[in-house]
Design an enzyme around this catalytic site. Structure first.
Site, PDB file in Angstrom:
ATOM      1  N   SER A  40     -39.993  64.341  -4.905  1.00 49.80           N
ATOM      2  CA  SER A  40     -40.349  64.658  -6.297  1.00 49.80           C
ATOM      3  C   SER A  40     -40.396  63.335  -7.052  1.00 49.80           C
ATOM      4  O   SER A  40     -39.709  62.386  -6.675  1.00 49.80           O
ATOM      5  CB  SER A  40     -39.283  65.552  -6.929  1.00 49.80           C
ATOM      6  OG  SER A  40     -39.482  65.649  -8.326  1.00 49.80           O
ATOM      7  N   TYR A  81     -30.310  67.770  -8.588  1.00 51.93           N
ATOM      8  CA  TYR A  81     -31.673  67.891  -8.059  1.00 51.93           C
ATOM      9  C   TYR A  81     -32.300  66.511  -7.874  1.00 51.93           C
ATOM     10  O   TYR A  81     -32.843  66.192  -6.813  1.00 51.93           O
ATOM     11  CB  TYR A  81     -32.541  68.736  -9.001  1.00 51.93           C
ATOM     12  CG  TYR A  81     -33.981  68.838  -8.544  1.00 51.93           C
ATOM     13  CD1 TYR A  81     -34.331  69.667  -7.490  1.00 51.93           C
ATOM     14  CD2 TYR A  81     -34.990  68.074  -9.145  1.00 51.93           C
ATOM     15  CE1 TYR A  81     -35.649  69.752  -7.049  1.00 51.93           C
ATOM     16  CE2 TYR A  81     -36.307  68.150  -8.711  1.00 51.93           C
ATOM     17  CZ  TYR A  81     -36.631  68.991  -7.659  1.00 51.93           C
ATOM     18  OH  TYR A  81     -37.930  69.055  -7.225  1.00 51.93           O
TER      19      TYR A  81
HETATM   20  P1  NAD Z   1     -41.437  77.623  -5.120  1.00 53.82           P
HETATM   21  O1  NAD Z   1     -40.239  78.264  -5.728  1.00 53.82           O
HETATM   22  O2  NAD Z   1     -42.731  78.349  -5.167  1.00 53.82           O
HETATM   23  O3  NAD Z   1     -41.159  77.229  -3.588  1.00 53.82           O
HETATM   24  C1  NAD Z   1     -39.905  76.924  -3.091  1.00 53.82           C
HETATM   25  C2  NAD Z   1     -39.838  77.597  -1.761  1.00 53.82           C
HETATM   26  O4  NAD Z   1     -38.657  77.200  -1.071  1.00 53.82           O
HETATM   27  C3  NAD Z   1     -39.760  79.119  -1.918  1.00 53.82           C
HETATM   28  O5  NAD Z   1     -40.683  79.707  -1.012  1.00 53.82           O
HETATM   29  C4  NAD Z   1     -38.325  79.437  -1.534  1.00 53.82           C
HETATM   30  O6  NAD Z   1     -38.193  80.724  -0.960  1.00 53.82           O
HETATM   31  C5  NAD Z   1     -38.058  78.354  -0.530  1.00 53.82           C
HETATM   32  N1  NAD Z   1     -36.643  78.115  -0.330  1.00 53.82           N
HETATM   33  C6  NAD Z   1     -35.703  77.815  -1.251  1.00 53.82           C
HETATM   34  N2  NAD Z   1     -34.510  77.696  -0.665  1.00 53.82           N
HETATM   35  C7  NAD Z   1     -34.713  77.910   0.667  1.00 53.82           C
HETATM   36  C8  NAD Z   1     -33.870  77.918   1.787  1.00 53.82           C
HETATM   37  N3  NAD Z   1     -32.566  77.694   1.659  1.00 53.82           N
HETATM   38  N4  NAD Z   1     -34.406  78.169   3.005  1.00 53.82           N
HETATM   39  C9  NAD Z   1     -35.735  78.411   3.139  1.00 53.82           C
HETATM   40  N5  NAD Z   1     -36.580  78.431   2.096  1.00 53.82           N
HETATM   41  C10 NAD Z   1     -36.068  78.184   0.878  1.00 53.82           C
HETATM   42  O7  NAD Z   1     -41.528  76.201  -5.794  1.00 53.82           O
HETATM   43  P2  NAD Z   1     -42.482  74.954  -5.537  1.00 53.82           P
HETATM   44  O8  NAD Z   1     -42.738  74.411  -6.883  1.00 53.82           O
HETATM   45  O9  NAD Z   1     -43.603  75.301  -4.656  1.00 53.82           O
HETATM   46  O10 NAD Z   1     -41.475  73.951  -4.790  1.00 53.82           O
HETATM   47  C11 NAD Z   1     -41.673  73.495  -3.463  1.00 53.82           C
HETATM   48  C12 NAD Z   1     -41.069  72.117  -3.273  1.00 53.82           C
HETATM   49  O11 NAD Z   1     -41.730  71.214  -4.144  1.00 53.82           O
HETATM   50  C13 NAD Z   1     -39.578  71.999  -3.586  1.00 53.82           C
HETATM   51  O12 NAD Z   1     -38.959  71.161  -2.618  1.00 53.82           O
HETATM   52  C14 NAD Z   1     -39.562  71.304  -4.938  1.00 53.82           C
HETATM   53  O13 NAD Z   1     -38.384  70.541  -5.136  1.00 53.82           O
HETATM   54  C15 NAD Z   1     -40.785  70.433  -4.836  1.00 53.82           C
HETATM   55  N6  NAD Z   1     -41.349  70.004  -6.134  1.00 53.82           N
HETATM   56  C16 NAD Z   1     -41.915  70.919  -6.973  1.00 53.82           C
HETATM   57  C17 NAD Z   1     -42.447  70.464  -8.189  1.00 53.82           C
HETATM   58  C18 NAD Z   1     -43.114  71.391  -9.176  1.00 53.82           C
HETATM   59  O14 NAD Z   1     -43.427  70.946 -10.278  1.00 53.82           O
HETATM   60  N7  NAD Z   1     -43.383  72.649  -8.832  1.00 53.82           N
HETATM   61  C19 NAD Z   1     -42.358  69.115  -8.523  1.00 53.82           C
HETATM   62  C20 NAD Z   1     -41.758  68.228  -7.645  1.00 53.82           C
HETATM   63  C21 NAD Z   1     -41.246  68.693  -6.436  1.00 53.82           C
END
Ligand code: NAD
Length: 246
Positions: free
Chosen positions: A143, A156
């Site tokens: 991130s 985080y």
């Molecule tokens: P999201 O909530 O759609 O996806 C997160 C996924 O991780 C979900 O499918 C959830 O079920 C799964 N998950 C969580 N804990 C888990 C576990 N213990 N075991 C297996 N699966 C698990 O959110 P997203 O925005 O798609 O996030 C995905 C990744 O991107 C994350 O690592 C997040 O930190 C990173 N990220 C997101 C953003 C953003 O703005 N959306 C920005 C930077 C980084």
């Protein structure tokens, strides 16, 4: 000529929604066999897999080592190989950065157990197969909160710094058999950020590329890193340039 048996296999954690789903769907469209995963979203995972011969669903909570072993085993029993691992599953806690008392040991453990230790456990479980694929490739979803002092909470952001550093160290020691890289998304339009309208407006106004990210933007970077032959230990920011202005 490439045969069906030559198709590369990738495991994408946390891939029934958001960024992970975008990554899984792009890779499927590019001819990969894809293992999708979630902690509990079985209905979505199973229906995605039922619609595609080259996709299987493996339930598993990455914070549990035995679940990580099962996700890897699902790939091996279906297709006998793992060429790529995209460590996307992640979680957060929403605590203001100056709220020191709001971050208890429980919050630290919950976030680090998934984002750092869970990622490590997936890497560890898949490593024999990634080495056998030589070159195997790992892409960790970090991130911009791992590059700059921003984010939804201190645990985080620290977890994502750890992912960036884990990527550097493993890139250094695992070559040439396994290439390890990371993608650092900025603000991406997913369920995670669904309620963040004001933040999205700010990003769209301030970012040099004038919009928030979409899962496809992150997926394109993952695809690149799953094909690279001469990049390892690197973290690519995919944030519309936002880190340059905050
Ligand atoms: P999201 O909530 O759609 O996806 C997160 C996924 O991780 C979900 O499918 C959830 O079920 C799964 N998950 C969580 N804990 C888990 C576990 N213990 N075991 C297996 N699966 C698990 O959110 P997203 O925005 O798609 O996030 C995905 C990744 O991107 C994350 O690592 C997040 O930190 C990173 N990220 C997101 C953003 C953003 O703005 N959306 C920005 C930077 C980084």
């Amino acid at each position: 000529m490439e045969t069906v048996a030559d198709k590369r296999v990738v495991v994408v954690t946390g891939s029934t929604s958001g960024i992970g789903r975008g990554v899984a769907e792009l890779l499927l469209s590019r001819g990969w066999r894809v293992v999708i995963n979630s902690r509990s979203d079985d209905e979505v995972g199973e229906s995605m897999a039922a619609a595609n011969d080259d996709m299987i669903y493996a339930r598993g909570d990455i914070s549990h080592p035995q679940d990580c072993a099962q996700v890897v085993e699902a790939a091996i029993s279906a297709w006998g190989r793992i060429d790529g691992l995209v460590n996307n599953a992640g979680t957060t806690a929403y605590v203001e950065l100056d709220d020191i008392e709001g971050v208890t040991a429980e919050v630290w453990h919950r976030v680090l157990d998934v984002n750092v230790i869970g990622t490590w456990q997936m890497i560890s479980a898949a490593m024999p197969y990634l080495k056998a694929a030589a070159p195997g490739r790992i892409v960790n979803i970090a991130s911009v909160a791992g590059l700059r002092p921003v984010g939804s909470s201190v645990p985080y952001s620290v977890s994502k710094v750890a992912i960036v550093h884990m990527t550097s160290i493993l890139g250094k020691v695992l070559g040439p058999d396994v290439l390890v890289n990371a993608v650092a998304p900025g603000l991406v339009d997913t369920a995670w950020t669904a309620e963040w309208s004001a933040v999205k407006e700010n990003v769209a106004a301030a970012a040099p590329l004038r919009r928030v990210g979409q899962p496809q933007d992150i997926a394109a970077a993952c695809e690149y890193l799953l094909n690279t032959n001469y990049t390892t230990g690197e973290c690519i920011a995919v944030d519309g340039g936002m880190r340059l202005v905050v």
